[in-house]
Write an enzyme that holds these catalytic residues in place. Structure first.
Site, PDB file in Angstrom:
ATOM      1  N   ARG A  98      -8.072  -0.353  -6.376  1.00 32.22           N
ATOM      2  CA  ARG A  98      -8.299   0.721  -5.404  1.00 32.22           C
ATOM      3  C   ARG A  98      -8.482   2.031  -6.192  1.00 32.22           C
ATOM      4  O   ARG A  98      -7.731   2.284  -7.132  1.00 32.22           O
ATOM      5  CB  ARG A  98      -7.127   0.856  -4.412  1.00 32.22           C
ATOM      6  CG  ARG A  98      -6.904  -0.381  -3.550  1.00 32.22           C
ATOM      7  CD  ARG A  98      -5.825  -0.149  -2.505  1.00 32.22           C
ATOM      8  NE  ARG A  98      -6.322   0.721  -1.429  1.00 32.22           N
ATOM      9  CZ  ARG A  98      -5.542   1.263  -0.498  1.00 32.22           C
ATOM     10  NH1 ARG A  98      -4.220   1.061  -0.534  1.00 32.22           N
ATOM     11  NH2 ARG A  98      -6.050   2.028   0.461  1.00 32.22           N
ATOM     12  N   ASP A 111      -2.232  10.714  -1.907  1.00 34.51           N
ATOM     13  CA  ASP A 111      -2.670   9.676  -2.842  1.00 34.51           C
ATOM     14  C   ASP A 111      -3.131  10.266  -4.158  1.00 34.51           C
ATOM     15  O   ASP A 111      -3.164   9.579  -5.177  1.00 34.51           O
ATOM     16  CB  ASP A 111      -3.793   8.854  -2.201  1.00 34.51           C
ATOM     17  CG  ASP A 111      -3.233   8.038  -1.056  1.00 34.51           C
ATOM     18  OD1 ASP A 111      -3.076   8.599   0.045  1.00 34.51           O
ATOM     19  OD2 ASP A 111      -2.895   6.864  -1.285  1.00 34.51           O
ATOM     20  N   GLN A 166      -1.493   2.345   9.964  1.00 36.11           N
ATOM     21  CA  GLN A 166      -0.238   2.473   9.204  1.00 36.11           C
ATOM     22  C   GLN A 166       0.834   3.204  10.041  1.00 36.11           C
ATOM     23  O   GLN A 166       2.023   2.922   9.920  1.00 36.11           O
ATOM     24  CB  GLN A 166      -0.450   3.248   7.900  1.00 36.11           C
ATOM     25  CG  GLN A 166      -1.229   2.500   6.831  1.00 36.11           C
ATOM     26  CD  GLN A 166      -2.707   2.830   6.849  1.00 36.11           C
ATOM     27  OE1 GLN A 166      -3.274   3.118   7.918  1.00 36.11           O
ATOM     28  NE2 GLN A 166      -3.357   2.770   5.712  1.00 36.11           N
ATOM     29  N   ARG A 180       0.872  -1.174   0.000  1.00 34.21           N
ATOM     30  CA  ARG A 180       0.000   0.000   0.000  1.00 34.21           C
ATOM     31  C   ARG A 180       0.903   1.215   0.000  1.00 34.21           C
ATOM     32  O   ARG A 180       2.111   1.122   0.049  1.00 34.21           O
ATOM     33  CB  ARG A 180      -0.959   0.013   1.199  1.00 34.21           C
ATOM     34  CG  ARG A 180      -0.514  -0.602   2.532  1.00 34.21           C
ATOM     35  CD  ARG A 180       0.646   0.072   3.198  1.00 34.21           C
ATOM     36  NE  ARG A 180       0.419   1.497   3.305  1.00 34.21           N
ATOM     37  CZ  ARG A 180       1.392   2.369   3.539  1.00 34.21           C
ATOM     38  NH1 ARG A 180       2.632   1.969   3.657  1.00 34.21           N
ATOM     39  NH2 ARG A 180       1.129   3.658   3.637  1.00 34.21           N
ATOM     40  N   GLY A 181       0.244   2.367  -0.212  1.00 35.48           N
ATOM     41  CA  GLY A 181       1.023   3.599  -0.352  1.00 35.48           C
ATOM     42  C   GLY A 181       1.041   3.981  -1.815  1.00 35.48           C
ATOM     43  O   GLY A 181       1.405   3.151  -2.665  1.00 35.48           O
ATOM     44  N   ALA A 182       0.653   5.192  -2.127  1.00 32.27           N
ATOM     45  CA  ALA A 182       0.434   5.563  -3.525  1.00 32.27           C
ATOM     46  C   ALA A 182       1.593   5.240  -4.471  1.00 32.27           C
ATOM     47  O   ALA A 182       1.403   4.568  -5.484  1.00 32.27           O
ATOM     48  CB  ALA A 182       0.058   7.051  -3.594  1.00 32.27           C
ATOM     49  N   ASN A 193      -5.552  12.267   0.971  1.00 35.12           N
ATOM     50  CA  ASN A 193      -4.609  11.465   1.734  1.00 35.12           C
ATOM     51  C   ASN A 193      -5.392  10.665   2.770  1.00 35.12           C
ATOM     52  O   ASN A 193      -6.619  10.767   2.866  1.00 35.12           O
ATOM     53  CB  ASN A 193      -3.546  12.364   2.386  1.00 35.12           C
ATOM     54  CG  ASN A 193      -2.347  11.570   2.883  1.00 35.12           C
ATOM     55  OD1 ASN A 193      -1.766  10.775   2.153  1.00 35.12           O
ATOM     56  ND2 ASN A 193      -1.987  11.770   4.142  1.00 35.12           N
ATOM     57  N   LYS A 194      -4.673   9.860   3.535  1.00 32.24           N
ATOM     58  CA  LYS A 194      -5.315   8.990   4.510  1.00 32.24           C
ATOM     59  C   LYS A 194      -6.319   9.721   5.395  1.00 32.24           C
ATOM     60  O   LYS A 194      -6.076  10.854   5.817  1.00 32.24           O
ATOM     61  CB  LYS A 194      -4.223   8.357   5.392  1.00 32.24           C
ATOM     62  CG  LYS A 194      -4.685   7.332   6.382  1.00 32.24           C
ATOM     63  CD  LYS A 194      -5.561   6.239   5.804  1.00 32.24           C
ATOM     64  CE  LYS A 194      -4.988   5.645   4.561  1.00 32.24           C
ATOM     65  NZ  LYS A 194      -5.878   4.780   3.810  1.00 32.24           N
TER      66      LYS A 194
HETATM   67  C1  LIG Z   1       3.599   7.979   0.046  1.00 33.40           C
HETATM   68  S1  LIG Z   1       1.925   8.185  -0.139  1.00 33.40           S
HETATM   69  C2  LIG Z   1       1.310   7.078   1.025  1.00 33.40           C
HETATM   70  C3  LIG Z   1      -0.132   7.303   1.273  1.00 33.40           C
HETATM   71  O1  LIG Z   1      -0.849   6.112   0.973  1.00 33.40           O
HETATM   72  C4  LIG Z   1      -1.515   5.728   2.145  1.00 33.40           C
HETATM   73  O2  LIG Z   1      -2.731   5.129   1.903  1.00 33.40           O
HETATM   74  P1  LIG Z   1      -2.852   3.513   1.998  1.00 33.40           P
HETATM   75  O3  LIG Z   1      -2.019   3.082   3.153  1.00 33.40           O
HETATM   76  O4  LIG Z   1      -4.336   3.294   2.187  1.00 33.40           O
HETATM   77  O5  LIG Z   1      -2.363   3.016   0.667  1.00 33.40           O
HETATM   78  C5  LIG Z   1      -1.704   7.005   2.900  1.00 33.40           C
HETATM   79  O6  LIG Z   1      -2.731   7.788   2.344  1.00 33.40           O
HETATM   80  C6  LIG Z   1      -0.361   7.619   2.693  1.00 33.40           C
HETATM   81  O7  LIG Z   1      -0.277   8.954   2.988  1.00 33.40           O
END
Ligand SMILES: CSC[C@H]1O[C@H](OP(=O)(O)O)[C@H](O)[C@@H]1O
EC number: 5.3.1.23
Length: 355
Positions: free
Chosen positions: A88, A238, A197, A45-47, A248-249
């Site tokens: 997603r 994101d 996270q 996960r993570g953009a 973002n989250k």
């Molecule tokens: C480096 S951007 C990471 C960004 O992605 C995360 O979302 P997820 O864990 O649901 O993929 C979160 O928004 C982070 O800030």
């Protein structure tokens, strides 16, 4: 730092982020459907990491195809892209990663490239994107380090670190770069319910780098800011709309409002692949709704009364007016963002400032 993901001859190997911090285990995806599952289930996960994973999903799908003619392979490529695109909806990097490989495929077909050469080219491209992501994180760090306090505490929300990228991190990459340049920074990491996270991933990776880190419950930032114990906030993203609104989250918007109220700088660090110039403003960004069980259960144990209603949006949108600066590998964007984003988008590679 152990790799978030890695292209191997046998498939794409993913560090299973749902098992961290207590277990360091890997999931080997040997076909594109398995890559899609790994993205959907947030094993990765993570953009930025999602973007490169999607590119590798495209590449492995094409590389493993048994098609012997281009028309058949082209049909398969469309299905691979659709499968990955449905995982997603919010991180625009996912669609960027798919399109990087799809457009290369189309270009190669137009040149009557043989199928073996197409396979080799798309795999090479996906693997280059992995290296380019790490380089972009290092550039973001170099551009953003001076914005952070020489000495002080920086709050971050969710995980925008090495685990959200191919390595080094976006928001956490700026923190790493500042520390490498002599800044004395402690980190407050919001736990970031419900997926945790921050508590599970940010704390894990920063402790591995011996960066002083304190995990906070998501309801603590306000009083810590009022006590003067936070000097800056930095988060990932994101999707960033053309006007600078930032998805973002979930919980980021509240932190941004608190930062504004306490005159604390609020920085966003994101690679250019997170900018979505086709989306005019944040209200148009699709927000992923995830399963209620992520909220109702902890370690498999029910925590809420059976049948209670649950909301579980995975992201929120922070209006650009709350954003002090957006740090990209191309340079730092400041308000008015619709102008600075447009200007940076038109800069040629030679005009971009590398540091
Ligand atoms: C480096 S951007 C990471 C960004 O992605 C995360 O979302 P997820 O864990 O649901 O993929 C979160 O928004 C982070 O800030």
């Amino acid at each position: 730092m152990i790799p978030t993901l890695e292209w191997l001859p046998t498939g794409v190997n993913f560090l299973d982020q749902t098992k961290l911090p207590l277990e360091e285990t890997y999931v080997l995806a040997t076909d594109y459907k398995q890559v899609a599952t790994v993205i959907r289930d947030m094993i990765v996960r993570g953009a930025p990491a999602i973007g490169v994973s999607a590119a590798m999903g495209m590449a492995i799908g094409i590389d493993r195809s048994t098609a012997t003619t281009l028309p058949v392979l082209t049909e398969e490529v469309a299905l691979i892209a659709k499968t990955l695109a449905e995982t997603r909806p919010t991180a625009v990097n996912l669609f960027w990663g798919i399109e990087e490989i799809r457009s290369l495929y189309v270009e190669l077909v137009a040149k009557d490239t043989t199928i073996p050469e197409i396979k080799a080219s798309v795999v090479a491209k996906a693997r280059r994107m992995y290296d380019e992501d790490i380089a972009a994180c290092k550039q973001m760090g170099a551009h953003g380090a001076s914005l952070l306090p020489k000495e002080g505490t920086v709050l971050t929300h969710c995980n925008a670190g090495a685990l959200a990228t191919c390595g080094y991190g976006s928001a956490l990459g700026v923190i790493r770069a500042a520390i490498e340049r002599g800044h004395k920074i402690d980190v407050f990491a919001d736990e970031t319910r419900p997926f945790l996270q921050g508590a599970r991933l940010t704390a894990w990776e920063l402790m591995k780098d011996n960066i002083p880190t304190t995990v906070l419950c998501d309801n603590m930032a306000a009083s810590l800011m009022r006590q003067g114990r936070i000097q800056a906030v930095i988060v990932g993203a994101d999707r960033i709309a053309a006007n600078g609104d930032v998805a973002n989250k979930i919980g980021t918007y509240g932190v941004a409002i608190l930062a504004k109220e306490h005159n604390i700088p609020f920085y966003v660090a994101a690679p250019w692949s997170t900018l979505d110039l086709a989306t005019a403003h944040g209200d148009l960004i699709p927000i992923e709704q995830r399963a209620a069980t992520e909220v109702t259960h902890s370690n498999g144990k029910q925590m809420t009364p059976h049948g209670v209603a649950i909301e579980n949006p995975a992201f929120d949108v922070t209006p650009a007016k709350y954003v002090t600066a957006i740090i990209t590998e191309r340079g730092v964007l400041t308000a008015p963002y619709n102008q600075s984003i447009k200007a940076m988008a038109t800069q040629t590679e030679s005009e971009l400032t590398t540091v």
